[in-house]
Scaffold this motif. Structure first.
Motif, PDB file in Angstrom:
ATOM      1  N   UNK A 140       0.995  -1.163   0.053  1.00 29.92           N
ATOM      2  CA  UNK A 140      -0.001   0.033  -0.023  1.00 29.92           C
ATOM      3  C   UNK A 140       1.097   1.273  -0.038  1.00 29.92           C
ATOM      4  N   UNK A 141       0.462   2.314  -0.783  1.00 24.62           N
ATOM      5  CA  UNK A 141       1.347   3.608  -0.678  1.00 24.62           C
ATOM      6  C   UNK A 141       0.117   4.632  -0.635  1.00 24.62           C
ATOM      7  N   UNK A 142       0.667   5.950   0.043  1.00 20.52           N
ATOM      8  CA  UNK A 142      -0.352   6.855   0.163  1.00 20.52           C
ATOM      9  C   UNK A 142       0.251   8.204  -0.205  1.00 20.52           C
ATOM     10  N   UNK A 143       0.641   8.388  -1.534  1.00 23.94           N
ATOM     11  CA  UNK A 143       1.090   9.559  -1.978  1.00 23.94           C
ATOM     12  C   UNK A 143       0.023  10.776  -2.237  1.00 23.94           C
ATOM     13  N   UNK A 144       0.687  11.991  -1.870  1.00 23.29           N
ATOM     14  CA  UNK A 144      -0.114  12.962  -2.631  1.00 23.29           C
ATOM     15  C   UNK A 144      -0.135  13.152  -3.875  1.00 23.29           C
ATOM     16  N   UNK A 145      -0.979  13.826  -4.691  1.00 24.96           N
ATOM     17  CA  UNK A 145      -1.037  14.012  -5.976  1.00 24.96           C
ATOM     18  C   UNK A 145       0.264  14.373  -6.679  1.00 24.96           C
ATOM     19  N   UNK A 146       1.153  15.403  -5.918  1.00 24.66           N
ATOM     20  CA  UNK A 146       2.389  15.759  -6.435  1.00 24.66           C
ATOM     21  C   UNK A 146       3.385  14.400  -6.427  1.00 24.66           C
ATOM     22  N   UNK A 147       3.234  13.878  -5.274  1.00 22.48           N
ATOM     23  CA  UNK A 147       4.221  12.473  -5.078  1.00 22.48           C
ATOM     24  C   UNK A 147       3.829  11.570  -6.174  1.00 22.48           C
ATOM     25  N   UNK A 148       2.613  11.290  -6.455  1.00 21.42           N
ATOM     26  CA  UNK A 148       2.203  10.323  -7.281  1.00 21.42           C
ATOM     27  C   UNK A 148       2.730  10.592  -8.916  1.00 21.42           C
ATOM     28  N   UNK A 149       2.797  11.969  -9.033  1.00 19.29           N
ATOM     29  CA  UNK A 149       3.500  12.278 -10.374  1.00 19.29           C
ATOM     30  C   UNK A 149       4.895  12.143 -10.312  1.00 19.29           C
ATOM     31  N   UNK A 150       5.699  12.405  -9.421  1.00 22.22           N
ATOM     32  CA  UNK A 150       6.857  12.470  -9.141  1.00 22.22           C
ATOM     33  C   UNK A 150       7.209  10.870  -9.475  1.00 22.22           C
ATOM     34  N   UNK A 151       6.726  10.075  -8.808  1.00 14.33           N
ATOM     35  CA  UNK A 151       6.919   8.735  -8.600  1.00 14.33           C
ATOM     36  C   UNK A 151       6.866   7.879 -10.144  1.00 14.33           C
TER      37      UNK A 151
END
Length: 283
Positions: A140-151
């Protein structure tokens, strides 16, 4: 339920384990907190005191828990901010140890990298650690929208964009993704959303956007979601309960005019969430 939580600790205020542990206990979870730092306060104040722990310190603590038989029956390992390879490797080692004793345990990682306002605020080696070594090991991962884009190397804006980016990151390893702080351009003004995806399900929930920043709220969100989802397996219910609890915490803090989360004062919101927000299936 039993959770091993490897995160920072502060004496004043609530971030890391100092944010996550009490809400988990209040919903009936047995928590084994392992600290990565023991600071006086979070670093957003600009100055703080107290020691950083090393990866070897973390390994020693987890090894001691293992010696007592404490890694048997663990349902989840959760982690938040990771300051470097040293701590990251120790967390991955802990996950491996837990899964040897508790094969059904999940690893829930909050991949703390930055946000849309500040950009990426962790060192390049931490960026590589999270993207290349930690996320592929997480369930499970819980990124914010910015972190999702970075990943994922994307710039998700619309709901379709976010869903597509989630599919990319799930291809790296994690089966379940909670995207926090979703701010798509076509949402109603003054709102913010969270999106949860697992299997062939995707659910979104919308709340009013409260006008302040609260350090530690993401740590509470990640912890409660991991516990609710691991406990029930019901993605929509886990999203609804987490959203209601965290909104209640933030609203309580805003009403108090406080700089730090009113974690204790808001405790009934964890134990008895109002479930006031509609969770809508989008896939």
């Amino acid at each position: 339920m039993k959770i091993l939580s490897i995160q920072s600790s502060v004496a004043y205020g609530h971030v890391g384990n100092s944010a996550a542990v009490f809400p988990l206990q209040r919903i009936g979870v047995e928590v084994m907190p392992v600290y990565t730092v023991c600071f006086s306060n979070h670093t957003g104040y600009g100055s703080w005191q107290g020691p950083m722990l090393t990866g070897d310190n973390v390994r020693d603590i987890v090894s001691g828990i293992e010696d007592r038989g404490g890694l048997a029956g663990v349902d989840a390992v959760i982690s938040g901010y990771q300051g470097g390879d040293d701590i990251g490797d120790a967390i991955l080692d802990a996950v491996e140890r837990v899964k040897r004793h508790s094969p059904d345990a999940i690893y829930s990682c909050d991949p703390v990298l930055g946000n849309a306002t500040s950009g990426c605020f962790v060192a390049p080696e931490v960026q590589d650690l999270i993207r290349d070594r930690v996320v592929p090991k997480a369930d499970v991962i819980t990124p914010n929208q910015f972190e999702l884009g970075f990943l994922t190397g994307t710039s998700p804006e619309t709901l379709d964009d976010v869903l597509a980016s989630v599919d990319i990151v799930r291809g790296l390893g994690p089966s379940t993704v909670l995207v926090t702080s979703v701010e798509r351009p076509d949402r109603p003004e003054g709102t913010i959303e969270m999106l949860a995806v697992s299997g062939d399900e995707a659910w979104i929930v919308q709340t009013p956007h409260l006008p302040f920043k609260a350090n530690g709220s993401g740590d509470v969100t990640a912890a409660l979601f991991a516990a609710h989802f691991r406990g029930s397996g019901d993605l929509a219910n886990a999203l609804a309960r987490t959203t209601s609890s965290v909104y209640g915490l933030l609203e309580t803090t805003l009403r108090a005019g406080a700089k730090e989360l009113q974690l204790i004062e808001a405790q009934e919101h964890y134990a008895h969430p109002e479930m006031q927000f509609e969770v809508r299936r989008v896939r």
